[in-house]
Design a protein around this motif. Sequence first.
Motif, PDB file in Angstrom:
ATOM      1  N   THR A 197      -8.215 -10.282  -2.226  1.00  0.00           N
ATOM      2  CA  THR A 197      -7.866 -11.172  -1.253  1.00  0.00           C
ATOM      3  C   THR A 197      -6.259 -10.760  -0.917  1.00  0.00           C
ATOM      4  OG1 THR A 197      -7.338 -12.877  -2.808  1.00  0.00           O
ATOM      5  CG2 THR A 197      -9.498 -12.872  -1.526  1.00  0.00           C
ATOM      6  N   PRO A 198      -5.732 -10.867   0.241  1.00  0.00           N
ATOM      7  CA  PRO A 198      -4.236 -10.450   0.392  1.00  0.00           C
ATOM      8  C   PRO A 198      -3.568 -11.933   0.078  1.00  0.00           C
ATOM      9  CG  PRO A 198      -5.298 -10.637   2.514  1.00  0.00           C
ATOM     10  CD  PRO A 198      -6.439 -10.632   1.609  1.00  0.00           C
ATOM     11  N   GLU A 199      -2.357 -11.852  -0.438  1.00  0.00           N
ATOM     12  CA  GLU A 199      -1.804 -13.078  -0.809  1.00  0.00           C
ATOM     13  C   GLU A 199      -0.437 -12.975  -0.129  1.00  0.00           C
ATOM     14  OE1 GLU A 199      -0.792 -13.374  -5.053  1.00  0.00           O
ATOM     15  OE2 GLU A 199      -3.011 -14.163  -5.441  1.00  0.00           O
ATOM     16  N   SER A 200       0.457 -12.039   0.064  1.00  0.00           N
ATOM     17  CA  SER A 200       1.799 -12.187   0.675  1.00  0.00           C
ATOM     18  C   SER A 200       1.964 -10.603   1.321  1.00  0.00           C
ATOM     19  CB  SER A 200       2.672 -12.667  -0.183  1.00  0.00           C
ATOM     20  OG  SER A 200       2.987 -11.858  -0.922  1.00  0.00           O
ATOM     21  N   PHE A 201       2.884 -10.727   2.433  1.00  0.00           N
ATOM     22  CA  PHE A 201       3.330  -9.538   2.907  1.00  0.00           C
ATOM     23  C   PHE A 201       4.882  -9.767   3.195  1.00  0.00           C
ATOM     24  CE2 PHE A 201       4.839  -7.067   6.717  1.00  0.00           C
ATOM     25  CZ  PHE A 201       4.313  -5.671   6.112  1.00  0.00           C
ATOM     26  N   ALA A 218      -5.990   2.459  -2.501  1.00  0.00           N
ATOM     27  CA  ALA A 218      -4.777   2.077  -1.607  1.00  0.00           C
ATOM     28  C   ALA A 218      -4.193   2.950  -0.560  1.00  0.00           C
ATOM     29  CB  ALA A 218      -3.539   1.801  -2.776  1.00  0.00           C
ATOM     30  N   PRO A 219      -4.301   4.521  -0.784  1.00  0.00           N
ATOM     31  CA  PRO A 219      -3.779   5.082   0.429  1.00  0.00           C
ATOM     32  C   PRO A 219      -4.751   5.054   1.749  1.00  0.00           C
ATOM     33  CG  PRO A 219      -3.742   6.376  -1.558  1.00  0.00           C
ATOM     34  CD  PRO A 219      -4.510   4.981  -1.974  1.00  0.00           C
ATOM     35  N   THR A 220      -6.082   4.743   1.447  1.00  0.00           N
ATOM     36  CA  THR A 220      -7.108   4.588   2.655  1.00  0.00           C
ATOM     37  C   THR A 220      -6.671   3.211   3.278  1.00  0.00           C
ATOM     38  OG1 THR A 220      -8.415   5.853   1.433  1.00  0.00           O
ATOM     39  CG2 THR A 220      -9.615   4.330   3.165  1.00  0.00           C
ATOM     40  N   VAL A 221      -6.490   2.250   2.440  1.00  0.00           N
ATOM     41  CA  VAL A 221      -6.235   0.849   2.912  1.00  0.00           C
ATOM     42  C   VAL A 221      -4.745   0.825   3.733  1.00  0.00           C
ATOM     43  CG1 VAL A 221      -5.992  -1.562   2.190  1.00  0.00           C
ATOM     44  CG2 VAL A 221      -7.716  -0.156   1.204  1.00  0.00           C
ATOM     45  N   VAL A 222      -3.901   1.689   3.376  1.00  0.00           N
ATOM     46  CA  VAL A 222      -2.609   1.442   3.832  1.00  0.00           C
ATOM     47  C   VAL A 222      -2.758   2.115   5.286  1.00  0.00           C
ATOM     48  CG1 VAL A 222      -0.273   2.303   3.876  1.00  0.00           C
ATOM     49  CG2 VAL A 222      -1.238   1.233   1.854  1.00  0.00           C
ATOM     50  N   ARG A 223      -3.353   3.282   5.352  1.00  0.00           N
ATOM     51  CA  ARG A 223      -3.508   3.835   6.490  1.00  0.00           C
ATOM     52  C   ARG A 223      -4.458   2.962   7.324  1.00  0.00           C
ATOM     53  NH1 ARG A 223      -7.324   7.642   5.468  1.00  0.00           N
ATOM     54  NH2 ARG A 223      -8.933   6.561   6.861  1.00  0.00           N
ATOM     55  N   ARG A 224      -5.519   2.400   7.256  1.00  0.00           N
ATOM     56  CA  ARG A 224      -6.347   1.570   8.123  1.00  0.00           C
ATOM     57  C   ARG A 224      -5.289   0.287   8.476  1.00  0.00           C
ATOM     58  NH1 ARG A 224      -8.678   0.157  11.825  1.00  0.00           N
ATOM     59  NH2 ARG A 224     -10.586  -1.386  11.697  1.00  0.00           N
ATOM     60  N   LEU A 225      -4.539  -0.201   7.595  1.00  0.00           N
ATOM     61  CA  LEU A 225      -3.483  -1.279   8.182  1.00  0.00           C
ATOM     62  C   LEU A 225      -2.514  -0.933   9.032  1.00  0.00           C
ATOM     63  CD1 LEU A 225      -3.480  -3.092   4.673  1.00  0.00           C
ATOM     64  CD2 LEU A 225      -4.681  -3.796   6.627  1.00  0.00           C
ATOM     65  N   ASN A 226      -2.113   0.212   8.692  1.00  0.00           N
ATOM     66  CA  ASN A 226      -0.876   0.652   9.564  1.00  0.00           C
ATOM     67  C   ASN A 226      -1.489   1.133  11.070  1.00  0.00           C
ATOM     68  OD1 ASN A 226       1.251   0.385   8.124  1.00  0.00           O
ATOM     69  ND2 ASN A 226       0.936   2.531   7.147  1.00  0.00           N
ATOM     70  N   GLU A 227      -2.889   1.504  11.288  1.00  0.00           N
ATOM     71  CA  GLU A 227      -3.618   1.682  12.470  1.00  0.00           C
ATOM     72  C   GLU A 227      -3.444   0.370  13.312  1.00  0.00           C
ATOM     73  OE1 GLU A 227      -7.338   3.197  11.631  1.00  0.00           O
ATOM     74  OE2 GLU A 227      -6.577   5.258  11.127  1.00  0.00           O
ATOM     75  N   GLY A 230       4.038   2.603   9.775  1.00  0.00           N
ATOM     76  CA  GLY A 230       5.074   2.132   8.766  1.00  0.00           C
ATOM     77  C   GLY A 230       5.312   0.946   8.522  1.00  0.00           C
ATOM     78  N   THR A 231       4.341   0.011   9.150  1.00  0.00           N
ATOM     79  CA  THR A 231       4.464  -1.338   8.673  1.00  0.00           C
ATOM     80  C   THR A 231       4.275  -1.642   7.318  1.00  0.00           C
ATOM     81  OG1 THR A 231       3.792  -1.777  10.850  1.00  0.00           O
ATOM     82  CG2 THR A 231       3.652  -3.650   9.443  1.00  0.00           C
ATOM     83  N   VAL A 232       3.150  -1.175   6.753  1.00  0.00           N
ATOM     84  CA  VAL A 232       2.783  -1.421   5.324  1.00  0.00           C
ATOM     85  C   VAL A 232       3.112  -0.154   4.612  1.00  0.00           C
ATOM     86  CG1 VAL A 232       1.000  -1.919   3.680  1.00  0.00           C
ATOM     87  CG2 VAL A 232       0.946  -2.868   5.857  1.00  0.00           C
ATOM     88  N   THR A 233       3.899  -0.131   3.750  1.00  0.00           N
ATOM     89  CA  THR A 233       4.607   1.003   2.920  1.00  0.00           C
ATOM     90  C   THR A 233       3.893   0.916   1.641  1.00  0.00           C
ATOM     91  OG1 THR A 233       6.345  -0.129   2.255  1.00  0.00           O
ATOM     92  CG2 THR A 233       6.446   1.255   4.247  1.00  0.00           C
ATOM     93  N   LEU A 234       3.629  -0.220   1.085  1.00  0.00           N
ATOM     94  CA  LEU A 234       3.246  -0.178  -0.253  1.00  0.00           C
ATOM     95  C   LEU A 234       1.942  -1.360  -0.622  1.00  0.00           C
ATOM     96  CD1 LEU A 234       3.617   0.627  -3.522  1.00  0.00           C
ATOM     97  CD2 LEU A 234       5.373  -1.221  -3.466  1.00  0.00           C
ATOM     98  N   ILE A 235       0.908  -1.057  -1.446  1.00  0.00           N
ATOM     99  CA  ILE A 235       0.089  -2.181  -1.721  1.00  0.00           C
ATOM    100  C   ILE A 235       0.569  -2.452  -3.245  1.00  0.00           C
ATOM    101  CG2 ILE A 235      -2.248  -2.901  -2.005  1.00  0.00           C
ATOM    102  CD1 ILE A 235      -2.908  -1.536   0.428  1.00  0.00           C
TER     103      ILE A 235
END
Length: 192
Positions: A119-123, A145-154, A159-164
């Motif tokens: 579950t996501p906690e904060s951004f 993590a790289p796949t999730v970052v790519r999906r979230l940035n779509e 560039g919105t999410v850079t690190l999980i």
Amino acid sequence: MSDERPDPPHEADGDDVTEPGAAPEPEHQPDGLDLARAAARAAAASAGTPPARRPASRTRRRTTTTSSGARPDDRDPQLLGQAMGRLVANHGWELDLKVQGVFGRWAELVGDEVADHCTPESFDDGRLVVRTDSTAWATQLKLLAPTVVRRLNEELGHGTVTLIEVLGPHLPSWKKGRLSSRDGRGPRDTYG
């Protein structure tokens, strides 16, 4: 000709005394016409006096009213979506609303199986903090993590999410009491 003179007025009845030669006062008429005539006579008698001036502090300023006219204007009724869009843009809430939308659609974006255990906690500043329910899922999410970052940035923009940052489950602390060893093995440090 007979010399007839009117009798002098008597004050026995308590009525007002009218002067001789003055017209008798007529009684009040129920339609109020006599009062209107008396007011008109009083106004005509005071016509020579200048009207009273208002104090300077109470003078009204003329305001120009502008009507919206035939063209669209901000004062015209607006659709709720347009008004909310302007409010969000004026306060700079676009990114926050997108992130909260991602939190709400987490299962849709990462899949049901991953969402059941993470579950996501904060951004904050491009860093998304995700909590897992076991250490095995923490390891699995670090690999994804790289796949999730790519999906979230779509969804949010490039560039919105850079690190999980992946956090493991909340586990109980083995630390009991005031006294503890800093580098000890925990409760099993006395075992052989």
